[in-house]
Design an enzyme around this catalytic site. Structure first.
Site, PDB file in Angstrom:
ATOM      1  N   SER A  39       0.829  -1.190   0.000  1.00 15.34           N
ATOM      2  CA  SER A  39       0.000   0.000   0.000  1.00 15.34           C
ATOM      3  C   SER A  39       0.872   1.252   0.000  1.00 15.34           C
ATOM      4  CB  SER A  39      -0.962  -0.042   1.193  1.00 15.34           C
ATOM      5  OG  SER A  39      -1.976   0.925   1.066  1.00 15.34           O
TER       6      SER A  39
ATOM      7  N   ASP B 207      -8.929  -4.975  -5.836  1.00 14.11           N
ATOM      8  CA  ASP B 207      -8.601  -4.071  -4.722  1.00 14.11           C
ATOM      9  C   ASP B 207      -9.739  -3.084  -4.480  1.00 14.11           C
ATOM     10  OD1 ASP B 207      -7.478  -2.316  -2.897  1.00 14.11           O
ATOM     11  OD2 ASP B 207      -5.528  -2.268  -3.875  1.00 14.11           O
TER      12      ASP B 207
ATOM     13  N   HIS C  20      -7.440  -5.613  -1.239  1.00 16.39           N
ATOM     14  CA  HIS C  20      -6.233  -4.852  -0.926  1.00 16.39           C
ATOM     15  C   HIS C  20      -5.174  -5.737  -0.264  1.00 16.39           C
ATOM     16  CE1 HIS C  20      -3.937  -1.259  -0.527  1.00 16.39           C
ATOM     17  NE2 HIS C  20      -3.891  -1.321   0.788  1.00 16.39           N
TER      18      HIS C  20
END
Length: 806
Positions: free
Chosen positions: A671, A744, A778
């Site tokens: 991330s 995601d 994610h």
């Protein structure tokens, strides 16, 4: 001529191959990693409100990809499983076992479904029952457990609607459950028209509506119909004998809260028109109080769509918000309203006003405390004592105060006024217990003169969790207990404050975590659980919390893992992985504070970089990468420069320590850590390779703010430009592996971010590989995805780092 043409032809084939899509199945890493990824999960713990019983909930390992591949609908910021009418790809418990507080009298719950999929566990206020939902192939069922007999049974034939995530609640009588059900009259699923009835039009007529980038929004009228179909629910009351009563009519209900005396129900209902740019939590909504017959007795608020909030982290909407019941009163509503128009840019003396309204809701709301900062919550206590929290992100200030809720416009008495960045001086959290209504209120001693706090206990030696008592009259704290080396031990729950005892979880470098009962007065420890260690193989690794300094004097730290049996004198420096996630600070002192503990047992998630240490790599895990902007400076104004400085400090330290080969260092993160990775490769030559997982790389695609940045692209275009590694894709010459979940759903990290960075790097002749993991969000959950990710890591690192030719 023929030979020259053939050479050209073969060269062209090689060139085409370098750009071709690679068609392959999932791959497997070495067996050591497979065993660790497939290690069984650790049970979760839930303690009965009366502290008579501990429930241990078994958690399965990583799901298989087919579990994530089920059909899902992406609507209004949530992902829905249309078959179950619940959340898509949800996690479940698979079994429940009870013991007493000493870990004895173990009882496995009988009567559970053949293949339990347990969610939404709720203890009854009297601790005699547990309600939970069980997910089947095409629905969600409501079940209940008789704790004394450790036996479960299905309570009703109705299907629970868990789309909005607030499916059930006990009433204070401990005999009745309120839940949201799928309406039996809702009809057939809407069908998308074969031919559109017209264009999709959005219009804005001079109204400012600046919102951050959200995923899974409603996009057309058909989506609106689907959202309403699956989100609509019927509120139902059911007792332990299965007797049911419908309350009100079906509606798109976000949540409901029952008053402590069980006479009223606060209901939040989503209204039309639905927005196409914000999630359902910011749709128009009404908050109203119903009686147990489903009749409206009071309208609290009619809230318009919240897509036009002012800019900044302190921004909020006008009108009543955070509407809830007081936990310490039979039926008293409270809420706050902004005094600054919800705009953090407005300079005012007070930001928020707290209001009360007591049943039967016929009087005018009563003003309580005014807050200088933004409201952050209340912990209720006695009739004349409660705690209120407020904070302001721009200054990192947080304030905890006491006040008398029985008075009109009472004065606050400040208890703590501090920076929330300052972990060393964090006083901890005030603890709560259940009252006669089954609601959480402040935990006090017998004479109601003392409160109790527990905290992480951050210190220069690492985290040392603690228990403190707080004297209400003097405001002084007294330490009752603190975790001592060589153990890391933290409080799970305070059991008795008059004869002080707590349940803790205790571990050390060579002792796996287990639960204990600790008598604080006698300093006596009794082990409750003897859980097996699923990560025994990792204990052969060498681990050490390390400390080093950045060139600007900021202290940094991380946890260093080395292969089993490694000796730097005989084995020499190692290829190394640096794993990190940047964090923003307004204070250099706070940025340099130590996080973590040197005494924790090595336990990892299925996608942890620590597993690389089993394959001959040194791993600096959770390396500090603070981004500091003191006084009137913003952290991101020097984001790239501080990234490079932190990376240089880490590498220099590891090289000087003798464990790292400077020419064979990789960097990786997930991330915002992936964003960091790409920036480091674009702006430095420190690394032999990089691996970026599920990141965002072009900040012009998140123009109204990202992470801790509250300025917009138009406020600070040079910052957005300089922080975007996409802008500097032509400078990335270091081999880079990009991994992303194809589905995601995290705000800002659209899969397109990785696809576009890959395209840009490929277009400039970089060495780059893009791996899109199917059905993953994610984070990566499926067994196949986790194992393939490790295979990709090792292939890339072995090729470009471990076996790099200097």
């Amino acid at each position: 001529m023929y030979k020259a043409s053939m050479i050209f032809f073969l060269a062209a084939l090689v060139s085409l191959a370098s750009f071709a899509q690679e068609s392959s199945s999932f791959r497997l890493p070495p067996q050591e990693i497979i065993d660790l990824v497939e290690a069984p999960g650790t049970p979760s713990v839930s303690i009965a409100p009366n502290h008579s019983v501990i429930a241990f909930i078994e958690n399965p390992g990583n799901p298989f990809l087919e579990d994530l591949a089920r059909e899902e609908l992406r609507l209004a910021g949530i992902r829905i499983d249309p078959l179950t009418n619940g959340p898509a790809a949800a996690s479940y418990g698979t079994n429940i076992t009870f013991t007493d507080l000493e870990g004895k009298n173990e009882r496995i719950v009988q009567g559970l479904p053949k293949t339990p999929r347990i969610r939404n566990m709720r203890w009854s206020p009297d601790s005699r029952h547990i309600a939970f939902t069980h997910t089947v192939e095409a629905g969600i069922e409501l079940w209940v457990i008789d704790v004394a007999h450790a036996r479960a049974r299905k309570l009703t034939s109705r299907q629970v609607n868990d789309v909005m995530g607030n499916a059930l609640s006990w009433l204070s009588d401990s005999k009745t459950i309120l839940f949201t059900a799928v309406p039996e009259t809702r009809g057939e699923v809407p069908v998308r028209p074969l031919v559109a009835g017209g264009p999709i039009i959005q219009e804005n007529l001079g109204r400012r509506a600046a919102v951050r980038t959200y995923q899974d929004m409603i996009s057309d009228p058909y989506d609106e119909d689907l959202f309403e179909y699956y989100a609509q629910s019927q509120l139902i009351e059911v007792d332990l004998d299965g007797n049911e009563k419908l309350i009100g009519a079906p509606s798109v209900m976000w949540y409901f809260n029952v008053s402590p005396d069980a006479r009223y129900i606060l209901v939040n209902q989503i209204q039309k028109p639905y927005s196409y740019i914000v999630p359902f939590t910011r749709f128009p909504q009404t908050l109203e109080v119903l009686n147990r017959q489903g009749e409206r007795v009071y309208m609290v608020a009619d809230v318009p769509v919240s897509d036009d909030l002012p800019q900044g982290f302190g921004a909020t909407r006008e009108g009543p918000r955070s509407v809830q019941w007081r936990n310490d009163a039979p039926a008293t509503l409270f809420w706050v309203e902004a005094l600054d128009g919800g705009d953090p840019a407005n300079e005012v003396e007070y930001r928020d006003q707290l209001y009360f309204l007591q049943a039967p809701f016929t009087a005018q709301p009563t003003e309580s405390v005014t807050l200088e900062l933004r409201y952050g919550g209340i912990t209720w206590g006695m009739d004349d004592y409660a705690l209120v929290y407020e904070s302001w992100r721009r200054t990192r200030r947080t304030v905890t105060s006491s006040f008398n809720p029985g008075q009109v416009q009472p004065e606050k008495s400040v208890i703590f006024d501090r920076s929330f960045e300052d972990r060393y001086n964090d006083p901890g959290r005030f603890q709560t217990a259940s009252n006669e209504y089954g609601q959480s209120v402040l935990l006090t001693d017998r004479r109601q003169r003392k409160l109790f706090l527990t905290g992480a206990g951050a210190s220069p030696e690492g985290n040392r969790p603690f228990v403190d008592e707080f004297d209400i009259r003097t405001g002084e704290t007294n330490r009752l207990w603190r975790s001592e080396a060589p153990f890391y031990e933290f409080v799970v729950e305070i059991i008795d404050v008059n004869r002080p005892s707590v349940i803790t979880r205790r571990e050390s470098n060579d002792m796996a975590p287990n639960y204990f009962m600790r008598d604080l007065r006698r300093n006596r420890l009794t082990q409750i659980t003897h859980l097996p260690d699923p990560f025994e193989a990792l204990q052969e690794l060498q681990s050490e919390m390390v400390h080093y300094t950045r060139e600007d004097g900021i202290s940094l730290d991380g946890t260093l893992y080395l292969p089993a049996g490694y000796n730097k004198e005989t084995d020499g420096p190692l290829p190394t992985m640096l794993w990190a996630y940047p964090r923003e600070f307004k204070s250099a002192d706070a940025a340099g504070q130590v996080s973590g503990s040197p005494y924790t047992y090595t336990r990892v998630g299925a996608t942890s970089p620590v597993l690389l240490a089993t394959q001959g790599y040194a791993v600096l895990n959770n390396a500090s990468f603070p981004i500091v902007g003191e006084d009137d400076k913003e952290p991101n104004d020097t984001f790239v420069e501080q990234l490079v400085a932190s990376a240089e400090a880490a590498i220099n330290f590891l090289v000087e320590k003798g464990v790292t080969d400077r020419e064979r260092v990789a960097v990786s993160g997930h991330s915002y850590g992936a964003f960091m990775t790409a920036n480091l490769l674009a702006h430095s030559d420190l690394f032999a390779a990089g691996i970026a997982r599920s990141g965002a790389y072009n900040r012009s695609l998140t123009p109204f703010g990202f992470q801790g940045e509250e300025r917009t692209y138009w406020d600070a275009p040079e910052v957005y430009h300089h922080m975007s590694p996409f802008t500097y894709a032509h400078q990335i010459e270091t081999p880079m592996l990009i991994i992303h979940g194809a589905d995601d759903n995290n705000s800002g990290t659209f899969p397109m971010q990785s696809e576009r960075l890959y395209d840009a790097m490929r277009g400039h002749g970089a060495t780059v590989r893009l791996v899109m993991l199917p059905h993953e969000g994610h984070g990566y959950r499926a067994r196949e995805s986790a194992l393939h990710m490790h295979w990709e890591w090792l292939e890339w690192l072995d090729r470009y780092v471990k076996n790099k030719e200097n």
